[in-house]
Design an enzyme around this catalytic site. Structure first.
Site, PDB file in Angstrom:
ATOM      1  N   TYR A  74      30.409  19.838  73.266  1.00  0.00           N
ATOM      2  CA  TYR A  74      31.221  18.921  72.464  1.00  0.00           C
ATOM      3  C   TYR A  74      32.663  19.437  72.327  1.00  0.00           C
ATOM      4  O   TYR A  74      33.609  18.651  72.193  1.00  0.00           O
ATOM      5  CB  TYR A  74      30.612  18.734  71.072  1.00  0.00           C
ATOM      6  CG  TYR A  74      29.221  18.113  71.051  1.00  0.00           C
ATOM      7  CD1 TYR A  74      28.729  17.369  72.132  1.00  0.00           C
ATOM      8  CD2 TYR A  74      28.405  18.249  69.930  1.00  0.00           C
ATOM      9  CE1 TYR A  74      27.467  16.795  72.093  1.00  0.00           C
ATOM     10  CE2 TYR A  74      27.135  17.674  69.886  1.00  0.00           C
ATOM     11  CZ  TYR A  74      26.673  16.953  70.967  1.00  0.00           C
ATOM     12  OH  TYR A  74      25.422  16.389  70.922  1.00  0.00           O
ATOM     13  N   HIS A  95      26.499  15.145  61.680  1.00  0.00           N
ATOM     14  CA  HIS A  95      27.723  14.340  61.658  1.00  0.00           C
ATOM     15  C   HIS A  95      28.910  15.073  61.035  1.00  0.00           C
ATOM     16  O   HIS A  95      30.030  14.972  61.524  1.00  0.00           O
ATOM     17  CB  HIS A  95      27.486  13.013  60.928  1.00  0.00           C
ATOM     18  CG  HIS A  95      26.612  12.060  61.699  1.00  0.00           C
ATOM     19  ND1 HIS A  95      26.180  10.854  61.205  1.00  0.00           N
ATOM     20  CD2 HIS A  95      26.078  12.147  62.952  1.00  0.00           C
ATOM     21  CE1 HIS A  95      25.432  10.234  62.104  1.00  0.00           C
ATOM     22  NE2 HIS A  95      25.350  11.010  63.173  1.00  0.00           N
ATOM     23  N   LYS A 113      26.070   6.010  61.590  1.00  0.00           N
ATOM     24  CA  LYS A 113      25.502   6.078  60.257  1.00  0.00           C
ATOM     25  C   LYS A 113      24.261   6.956  60.290  1.00  0.00           C
ATOM     26  O   LYS A 113      23.706   7.133  61.395  1.00  0.00           O
ATOM     27  CB  LYS A 113      25.174   4.696  59.690  1.00  0.00           C
ATOM     28  CG  LYS A 113      24.485   3.696  60.611  1.00  0.00           C
ATOM     29  CD  LYS A 113      23.208   4.022  61.314  1.00  0.00           C
ATOM     30  CE  LYS A 113      21.993   4.272  60.498  1.00  0.00           C
ATOM     31  NZ  LYS A 113      20.767   4.503  61.336  1.00  0.00           N
ATOM     32  N   ASP A 201      18.332   6.761  57.386  1.00  0.00           N
ATOM     33  CA  ASP A 201      18.287   6.071  58.680  1.00  0.00           C
ATOM     34  C   ASP A 201      18.189   4.557  58.542  1.00  0.00           C
ATOM     35  O   ASP A 201      18.905   3.822  59.228  1.00  0.00           O
ATOM     36  CB  ASP A 201      17.120   6.581  59.520  1.00  0.00           C
ATOM     37  CG  ASP A 201      17.350   6.214  60.978  1.00  0.00           C
ATOM     38  OD1 ASP A 201      16.873   5.151  61.408  1.00  0.00           O
ATOM     39  OD2 ASP A 201      18.067   6.947  61.676  1.00  0.00           O
TER      40      ASP A 201
HETATM   41  N1  LIG Z   1      23.637   1.948  64.779  1.00  0.00           N
HETATM   42  C1  LIG Z   1      22.353   1.889  65.087  1.00  0.00           C
HETATM   43  O1  LIG Z   1      21.764   0.843  65.301  1.00  0.00           O
HETATM   44  C2  LIG Z   1      21.588   3.154  65.215  1.00  0.00           C
HETATM   45  C3  LIG Z   1      20.328   3.135  65.799  1.00  0.00           C
HETATM   46  C4  LIG Z   1      19.677   4.326  65.989  1.00  0.00           C
HETATM   47  C5  LIG Z   1      20.252   5.502  65.546  1.00  0.00           C
HETATM   48  N2  LIG Z   1      21.467   5.473  64.946  1.00  0.00           N
HETATM   49  C6  LIG Z   1      22.088   6.710  64.459  1.00  0.00           C
HETATM   50  O2  LIG Z   1      22.534   7.437  65.586  1.00  0.00           O
HETATM   51  C7  LIG Z   1      22.291   8.817  65.433  1.00  0.00           C
HETATM   52  C8  LIG Z   1      21.483   9.299  66.635  1.00  0.00           C
HETATM   53  O3  LIG Z   1      20.262   8.587  66.716  1.00  0.00           O
HETATM   54  P1  LIG Z   1      19.448   8.441  68.108  1.00  0.00           P
HETATM   55  O4  LIG Z   1      18.324   7.523  67.820  1.00  0.00           O
HETATM   56  O5  LIG Z   1      20.360   8.145  69.200  1.00  0.00           O
HETATM   57  O6  LIG Z   1      18.877   9.926  68.256  1.00  0.00           O
HETATM   58  P2  LIG Z   1      18.410  10.643  69.593  1.00  0.00           P
HETATM   59  O7  LIG Z   1      17.947   9.661  70.600  1.00  0.00           O
HETATM   60  O8  LIG Z   1      17.503  11.738  69.161  1.00  0.00           O
HETATM   61  O9  LIG Z   1      19.767  11.267  70.171  1.00  0.00           O
HETATM   62  C9  LIG Z   1      20.504  12.207  69.449  1.00  0.00           C
HETATM   63  C10 LIG Z   1      21.341  13.013  70.430  1.00  0.00           C
HETATM   64  O10 LIG Z   1      22.084  13.958  69.673  1.00  0.00           O
HETATM   65  C11 LIG Z   1      22.262  15.153  70.424  1.00  0.00           C
HETATM   66  N3  LIG Z   1      21.836  16.322  69.646  1.00  0.00           N
HETATM   67  C12 LIG Z   1      22.608  17.386  69.355  1.00  0.00           C
HETATM   68  N4  LIG Z   1      21.945  18.289  68.641  1.00  0.00           N
HETATM   69  C13 LIG Z   1      20.695  17.811  68.487  1.00  0.00           C
HETATM   70  C14 LIG Z   1      19.532  18.331  67.858  1.00  0.00           C
HETATM   71  N5  LIG Z   1      19.521  19.512  67.233  1.00  0.00           N
HETATM   72  N6  LIG Z   1      18.423  17.577  67.896  1.00  0.00           N
HETATM   73  C15 LIG Z   1      18.411  16.376  68.495  1.00  0.00           C
HETATM   74  N7  LIG Z   1      19.503  15.838  69.101  1.00  0.00           N
HETATM   75  C16 LIG Z   1      20.627  16.569  69.114  1.00  0.00           C
HETATM   76  C17 LIG Z   1      21.429  15.032  71.684  1.00  0.00           C
HETATM   77  O11 LIG Z   1      22.313  14.718  72.751  1.00  0.00           O
HETATM   78  P3  LIG Z   1      22.896  15.884  73.683  1.00  0.00           P
HETATM   79  O12 LIG Z   1      21.763  16.805  74.012  1.00  0.00           O
HETATM   80  O13 LIG Z   1      23.375  15.143  74.854  1.00  0.00           O
HETATM   81  O14 LIG Z   1      23.992  16.561  72.952  1.00  0.00           O
HETATM   82  C18 LIG Z   1      20.541  13.829  71.421  1.00  0.00           C
HETATM   83  O15 LIG Z   1      20.251  13.113  72.586  1.00  0.00           O
HETATM   84  C19 LIG Z   1      21.612   8.985  64.084  1.00  0.00           C
HETATM   85  O16 LIG Z   1      22.571   9.351  63.110  1.00  0.00           O
HETATM   86  C20 LIG Z   1      21.084   7.606  63.762  1.00  0.00           C
HETATM   87  O17 LIG Z   1      21.047   7.319  62.372  1.00  0.00           O
HETATM   88  C21 LIG Z   1      22.144   4.330  64.790  1.00  0.00           C
END
Ligand SMILES: NC(=O)c1ccc[n+]([C@@H]2O[C@H](COP(=O)([O-])OP(=O)(O)OC[C@H]3O[C@@H](n4cnc5c(N)ncnc54)[C@H](OP(=O)(O)O)[C@@H]3O)[C@@H](O)[C@H]2O)c1
Length: 393
Positions: A74, A95, A113, A201
């Site tokens: 990052y 975040h 969020k 969430d």
């Molecule tokens: N707006 C919406 O509709 C919506 C929907 C779902 C989620 N969200 C929000 O988006 C965020 C991510 O959710 P997501 O569902 O995308 O999660 P996810 O699929 O688990 O992805 C999170 C990403 O964050 C990075 N990361 C860095 N440190 C990490 C750790 N210790 N453990 C896990 N991941 C880590 C990883 O990418 P790298 O390895 O590439 O760094 C991972 O792929 C959350 O805050 C959630 O509330 C928003």
């Protein structure tokens, strides 16, 4: 005179998970398919905290531009001079550290969020954005949907009279045998180390509707932060599994009820057979919004003196036929682009102050329910070398 050349924003994507994919695919859709002609988006860089290869795979998965730079950290992303704005798509536990890293590096930020784990973290990010004169916004995409804009307009125009109550639910139907839910204990939805739990969430969307109906529309001089009463059932990991919050605005004679649960579902059967996810009730009638609360596609207006008539309005999300894609996150991206173009540092649709008040409500609810997050993710002290910034898991 308005320019006919669209204003272009160059995005850097931080993290390669599920929502990063949804958002990035929306960035790549043709704005004209949603009748937007004044702004456009480019993905110029993607970073994974784990490995550059993951960022490469991400670009392939989203059918992104081959010119996009890919990074295995990052830190490299926020140092890229070609990036105008960083979209942060890490778990909400991360975040504060991730957003501060980007702001400290002089980048504008759109952060998923829930904005942070604590209200103090949110205030510190806002202070940093102000100090550095940068744009900063919480990515509550639903607020930028035409349906949300329309509902806010209806409320402001007095379509249902004085608004006294809003009830909103976002619950996910993840019940499993033996008191478990369907997520593994390590999953970010229930893992306390990743700020897991229903409220941060999902419940944030219930609060979003309560706030759109009862707080956002309050005149600036009469803004009233709510009193909060909450009940929380905890999951065995320590995260909240079912949370109910009453917010009260005594001076406005209004109350909101924000509900969320991992165990039961707003959508009972997966076919939307249940009632509305959101009910906004006023002296002259009611507006109902059909769920899910994060991506609603229909609203209804029922007037007290309407003689049983119900106005039903569908608000579909446009698809880009070339990419066969359209999730609905492009509208918040368009908002970021317009704010950058116009030199605005915050969005009027979700001002910094409102994100902070919502974080305060969630923090208070979690306090009342006895949910505690570890110091590593709850600290409001920035550490550029924090494990949350260096990708150590
Ligand atoms: N707006 C919406 O509709 C919506 C929907 C779902 C989620 N969200 C929000 O988006 C965020 C991510 O959710 P997501 O569902 O995308 O999660 P996810 O699929 O688990 O992805 C999170 C990403 O964050 C990075 N990361 C860095 N440190 C990490 C750790 N210790 N453990 C896990 N991941 C880590 C990883 O990418 P790298 O390895 O590439 O760094 C991972 O792929 C959350 O805050 C959630 O509330 C928003």
């Amino acid at each position: 005179m308005a320019s006919s050349t669209p204003y272009t924003v160059r995005w850097g994507i931080m993290a390669t998970g599920w929502i990063a994919e949804m958002f990035s695919k929306d960035l790549l859709t043709n704005p004209a398919t949603r009748d937007v002609h004044d702004v456009r988006h480019e993905i110029v860089a993607v970073a994974s905290s784990s490995a550059k290869e993951r960022a490469d795979e991400f670009i392939t998965k989203i059918d992104g531009p081959s010119t996009a730079k890919t990074y295995g950290s990052y830190h490299e992303l926020v140092a890229d001079p070609d990036v105008d704005i960083v979209y942060i798509a890490t778990p909400h536990s991360h975040h504060f550290q991730n957003a501060m890293l980007a702001l400290e590096a002089g980048k504008n930020v759109l952060c998923e969020k829930a904005l942070t784990v604590t209200a103090s973290q949110a205030r510190k990010l806002v202070d940093k954005a102000r100090e550095k004169n940068l744009f900063f916004m919480e990515a509550v995409w639903t607020r930028y949907f035409p349906i949300s804009i329309k509902v806010r307009e209806l409320l402001a125009s007095g379509a249902i009279g004085n608004v006294y109550r809003a009830v909103a639910d976002l619950s996910f139907n993840n019940d499993a045998p033996e008191g478990k839910v369907t997520f593994k204990d390590s999953h970010r939805m229930v893992n306390i180390d990743l700020a897991g739990g229903a409220l941060l969430d999902l419940g944030i969307y219930s609060l979003t509707w309560v706030f759109q109906a009862l707080y956002h529309v309050q005149p600036e001089k009469k803004k009233e932060s709510p009193k909060v009463a909450a009940a929380i059932n905890k999951y065995h990991t320590g995260a909240d599994e079912t949370t109910s919050i009453i917010v009260q605005f005594p001076k406005h004679r209004s109350q909101g009820v924000a509900l969320t649960s991992l165990r039961i579902g707003t959508d009972v059967d997966g076919h939307n057979s249940g009632g509305p996810a959101i009910r906004i009730q006023g002296s002259g009638g009611e507006i109902q919004v059909m769920g899910p609360a994060y991506r609603p596609l229909q609203y209804k207006v029922i007037k007290k003196d309407g003689g049983g008539q119900v106005e039903v309005v569908d608000c579909p999300i446009p698809k880009d036929p070339t990419r066969d894609w359209g999730h609905g996150m492009f509208w918040e991206a368009d908002e970021c682009a317009r704010c950058l173009r116009d030199g605005k540092k915050e969005s009027e649709t979700l001002p910094w102050s409102e994100s902070i008040v919502i974080m305060e409500v969630m923090e208070e609810a979690l306090r009342q329910g006895g949910v505690e997050y570890p110091e590593l993710i709850a600290t409001d002290v920035f550490d550029a070398q924090s494990s949350l910034n260096t990708g150590k898991r």
